[in-house]
Design a protein around this motif. Structure first.
Motif, PDB file in Angstrom:
ATOM      1  N   ASN A 142       0.793  -1.249   0.000  1.00  0.00           N
ATOM      2  CA  ASN A 142       0.000   0.000   0.000  1.00  0.00           C
ATOM      3  C   ASN A 142       0.814   1.282   0.000  1.00  0.00           C
ATOM      4  O   ASN A 142       0.500   2.234   0.714  1.00  0.00           O
ATOM      5  CB  ASN A 142      -0.914   0.041   1.230  1.00  0.00           C
ATOM      6  N   ILE A 143       1.898   1.304  -0.748  1.00  0.00           N
ATOM      7  CA  ILE A 143       2.646   2.568  -0.809  1.00  0.00           C
ATOM      8  C   ILE A 143       2.834   3.005  -2.267  1.00  0.00           C
ATOM      9  O   ILE A 143       3.873   3.534  -2.643  1.00  0.00           O
ATOM     10  CB  ILE A 143       4.018   2.495  -0.100  1.00  0.00           C
ATOM     11  N   GLU A 144       1.791   2.784  -3.067  1.00  0.00           N
ATOM     12  CA  GLU A 144       1.938   3.077  -4.494  1.00  0.00           C
ATOM     13  C   GLU A 144       2.330   4.514  -4.799  1.00  0.00           C
ATOM     14  O   GLU A 144       2.907   4.806  -5.834  1.00  0.00           O
ATOM     15  CB  GLU A 144       0.608   2.798  -5.195  1.00  0.00           C
ATOM     16  N   ASN A 145       1.986   5.432  -3.876  1.00  0.00           N
ATOM     17  CA  ASN A 145       2.291   6.834  -4.170  1.00  0.00           C
ATOM     18  C   ASN A 145       3.622   7.292  -3.590  1.00  0.00           C
ATOM     19  O   ASN A 145       3.946   8.462  -3.613  1.00  0.00           O
ATOM     20  CB  ASN A 145       1.172   7.742  -3.645  1.00  0.00           C
ATOM     21  N   LYS A 146       4.363   6.338  -3.060  1.00  0.00           N
ATOM     22  CA  LYS A 146       5.646   6.700  -2.456  1.00  0.00           C
ATOM     23  C   LYS A 146       6.739   5.828  -3.041  1.00  0.00           C
ATOM     24  O   LYS A 146       6.479   4.903  -3.775  1.00  0.00           O
ATOM     25  CB  LYS A 146       5.616   6.419  -0.953  1.00  0.00           C
ATOM     26  N   GLN A 147       7.981   6.115  -2.645  1.00  0.00           N
ATOM     27  CA  GLN A 147       9.091   5.232  -2.967  1.00  0.00           C
ATOM     28  C   GLN A 147       9.413   4.423  -1.732  1.00  0.00           C
ATOM     29  O   GLN A 147       9.372   4.954  -0.624  1.00  0.00           O
ATOM     30  CB  GLN A 147      10.335   6.059  -3.268  1.00  0.00           C
ATOM     31  N   GLY A 148       9.774   3.158  -1.912  1.00  0.00           N
ATOM     32  CA  GLY A 148      10.295   2.399  -0.780  1.00  0.00           C
ATOM     33  C   GLY A 148      11.744   2.801  -0.566  1.00  0.00           C
ATOM     34  O   GLY A 148      12.404   3.259  -1.504  1.00  0.00           O
ATOM     35  N   ILE A 149      12.231   2.642   0.652  1.00  0.00           N
ATOM     36  CA  ILE A 149      13.664   2.900   0.866  1.00  0.00           C
ATOM     37  C   ILE A 149      14.284   1.795   1.734  1.00  0.00           C
ATOM     38  O   ILE A 149      13.594   1.094   2.459  1.00  0.00           O
ATOM     39  CB  ILE A 149      13.964   4.269   1.518  1.00  0.00           C
ATOM     40  N   ILE A 150      15.595   1.706   1.595  1.00  0.00           N
ATOM     41  CA  ILE A 150      16.374   0.876   2.528  1.00  0.00           C
ATOM     42  C   ILE A 150      17.077   1.899   3.403  1.00  0.00           C
ATOM     43  O   ILE A 150      18.025   2.551   2.964  1.00  0.00           O
ATOM     44  CB  ILE A 150      17.358  -0.027   1.753  1.00  0.00           C
ATOM     45  N   ASN A 151      16.572   2.100   4.611  1.00  0.00           N
ATOM     46  CA  ASN A 151      17.068   3.220   5.426  1.00  0.00           C
ATOM     47  C   ASN A 151      18.193   2.767   6.358  1.00  0.00           C
ATOM     48  O   ASN A 151      18.605   1.612   6.363  1.00  0.00           O
ATOM     49  CB  ASN A 151      15.904   3.873   6.191  1.00  0.00           C
ATOM     50  N   VAL A 152      18.677   3.722   7.136  1.00  0.00           N
ATOM     51  CA  VAL A 152      19.854   3.440   7.955  1.00  0.00           C
ATOM     52  C   VAL A 152      19.528   2.416   9.057  1.00  0.00           C
ATOM     53  O   VAL A 152      20.369   1.589   9.424  1.00  0.00           O
ATOM     54  CB  VAL A 152      20.454   4.754   8.514  1.00  0.00           C
ATOM     55  N   GLU A 153      18.285   2.449   9.552  1.00  0.00           N
ATOM     56  CA  GLU A 153      17.876   1.479  10.573  1.00  0.00           C
ATOM     57  C   GLU A 153      17.923   0.055  10.000  1.00  0.00           C
ATOM     58  O   GLU A 153      18.366  -0.888  10.649  1.00  0.00           O
ATOM     59  CB  GLU A 153      16.450   1.835  11.043  1.00  0.00           C
ATOM     60  N   GLU A 154      17.477  -0.054   8.744  1.00  0.00           N
ATOM     61  CA  GLU A 154      17.527  -1.350   8.047  1.00  0.00           C
ATOM     62  C   GLU A 154      18.985  -1.787   7.845  1.00  0.00           C
ATOM     63  O   GLU A 154      19.319  -2.959   8.014  1.00  0.00           O
ATOM     64  CB  GLU A 154      16.812  -1.212   6.690  1.00  0.00           C
ATOM     65  N   ALA A 155      19.836  -0.838   7.489  1.00  0.00           N
ATOM     66  CA  ALA A 155      21.255  -1.164   7.279  1.00  0.00           C
ATOM     67  C   ALA A 155      21.854  -1.695   8.576  1.00  0.00           C
ATOM     68  O   ALA A 155      22.569  -2.704   8.586  1.00  0.00           O
ATOM     69  CB  ALA A 155      22.003   0.072   6.801  1.00  0.00           C
ATOM     70  N   ARG A 156      21.525  -1.035   9.704  1.00  0.00           N
ATOM     71  CA  ARG A 156      22.041  -1.505  11.013  1.00  0.00           C
ATOM     72  C   ARG A 156      21.483  -2.882  11.340  1.00  0.00           C
ATOM     73  O   ARG A 156      22.167  -3.743  11.885  1.00  0.00           O
ATOM     74  CB  ARG A 156      21.650  -0.511  12.118  1.00  0.00           C
ATOM     75  N   ARG A 157      20.227  -3.105  10.988  1.00  0.00           N
ATOM     76  CA  ARG A 157      19.580  -4.394  11.240  1.00  0.00           C
ATOM     77  C   ARG A 157      20.320  -5.507  10.476  1.00  0.00           C
ATOM     78  O   ARG A 157      20.584  -6.581  11.007  1.00  0.00           O
ATOM     79  CB  ARG A 157      18.117  -4.295  10.768  1.00  0.00           C
ATOM     80  N   ILE A 158      20.658  -5.200   9.213  1.00  0.00           N
ATOM     81  CA  ILE A 158      21.371  -6.191   8.392  1.00  0.00           C
ATOM     82  C   ILE A 158      22.692  -6.546   9.068  1.00  0.00           C
ATOM     83  O   ILE A 158      23.028  -7.716   9.257  1.00  0.00           O
ATOM     84  CB  ILE A 158      21.650  -5.623   6.978  1.00  0.00           C
TER      85      ILE A 158
END
Ligand SMILES: [Zn+2]
Length: 398
Positions: A142-158
């Motif tokens: 449900n985010i058709e009007n936005k862009q998805g991102i891989i954010n810094v929190e996700e990077a730390r999670r990885i």
């Protein structure tokens, strides 16, 4: 996912198998290729093959414990990262409670990580047979009007998740889908991780566009080019899947698809989005050519600003394709077999307006707009400027 489940790509499958046989598996690989060509499915099948204790000369066994866990996407040494964002409804999607971790109204966009979307991700992968595509993924969450991102929190999670030793497989494997969606801060966190990955770890990035990745990141990865799906293989696959369709219709879809499974299936389906884009392009060109149509153009710009970035990119790419085809028709090299019936009918009338005196400039304007949409430029400014440029360029005489 096994190699046998992937359409075509036999040369690439062979060379991936060779890396395992020779013990020369690179620890950082970038599967690179445009469109829905199977690159993601190949990355998963390769990962499964690497970790299967009973693999054969050509494929993973599909039945051992490791393969079973891969099939269920529940292997403790398999990790994914992919772009997400918060939906306008306030949560990650309308059924946030069902998701591990959960996304609720109080979760801020900067805290979002992909594991919160894992259930959606799995059901999405299953529904696409591991042939994911950005726009339909955004629709799923449900985010058709936005862009998805891989954010810094996700990077730390990885970094956190992948830093431990493998639990049961020889290798931990991290597959990052759409690494183009990292922002600068997450790219910097991951760059350090990519420079010194933990032992027994393989990182596979699956991307469409190399140039949208930092050069320093690109240089850490071995590039594995994934070509478009071979026409013959795509035809064989679709002919079986759509056995009730007339042969010509399947052939036509293959010819128009440019080796992209999603595009081919779209054409075979009702081709709804393509037809919408066609009609939008048609009316846009008319209003740009007509005098005194500023109000109409404003309405068009408002409309197109609301369709979401990925859709805007698709629309601009589609428009550019029609401009190029018009030039070809106008100069006597028509590849009408690459057009649908309604496109070729209309383009024979429209093509005289695209010629040697404006063709290159028009192409450049569209290429620039596609680039800018990708860079998050304001859609209303971009489409207004492009419309005004088109108004001038379309009136240049041949
Ligand atoms: Zn196995």
């Amino acid at each position: 996912m096994q190699f046998k489940d992937i359409i075509g790509q036999s040369d690439l499958k062979k060379s991936l198998v060779e890396t395992v046989k020779n013990g020369r598996i690179s620890h950082a690989q970038l599967f690179l290729g445009k469109g829905v060509n199977g690159k993601f499915a190949l990355a998963v099948a390769y990962a499964q093959y690497i970790n299967c204790p009973d693999r054969t000369e050509t494929d993973s066994c599909g039945v051992c414990l490791s393969c079973k866990k891969y099939n269920a996407m529940s292997h403790p040494d398999l990790f994914f990262s992919f772009p997400v964002n918060k939906s306008s409804k306030g949560g990650g999607d309308s059924d946030a409670k069902s998701r591990e971790g959960g996304v609720n109204r109080s979760t801020s966009s900067k805290d979002l990580i992909s594991t919160m979307f894992y259930k959606d991700w799995l059901s999405y992968l299953n529904s696409t047979h591991y042939y994911p595509e950005l726009q339909s993924w955004y629709k799923k969450i449900n985010i058709e009007n936005k862009q998805g991102i891989i954010n810094v929190e996700e990077a730390r999670r990885i970094v956190r998740d992948v830093s431990f030793k493998p639990v049961e497989a020889p290798y931990k494997i991290l597959i990052i889908w759409q690494p183009e969606k990292m922002n600068m801060s997450s790219a910097n966190v991951l760059l350090k991780f990519f420079e010194e990955p933990p032992a027994h770890t393989i990182i596979i990035m699956v991307a469409d566009e190399k140039d949208q990745l930092l050069k320093t990141i690109q240089s850490r990865f071995q590039i594995i080019p994934v070509p478009r799906i071979d026409d013959f293989e795509l035809y064989a696959y679709l002919k079986t899947k759509y056995s009730n369709f007339p042969e010509n219709q399947v052939k036509n879809a293959v010819a128009l698809s440019d080796g992209d499974l999603q595009r081919a299936e779209h054409i075979l389906g009702d081709g709804e989005q393509m037809k919408e884009h066609f009609m939008l392009f048609q009316s846009w060109m008319r209003m740009c050519y007509k005098k005194g149509s500023l109000e109409e153009i404003k309405t068009f710009v408002e409309k197109v600003s609301r369709i979401g970035r990925e859709n805007q990119k698709h629309f601009l790419n589609y428009s550019l394709r029609l401009i190029r085809q018009s030039l070809l028709i106008n100069y006597g090299h028509p590849s009408l077999n690459k057009l649908t019936h309604y496109e070729s009918e209309w383009l024979t009338k429209f093509s005289p307006f695209i010629h040697i005196n404006n063709g290159i400039q028009l192409t450049e304007k569209f290429e620039q707009a596609i680039f800018e949409v990708g860079r998050n430029a304001s859609a209303s400014v971009l489409f207004m400027k492009l419309s005004l440029d088109l108004s001038v360029l379309l009136k240049i005489p041949q």
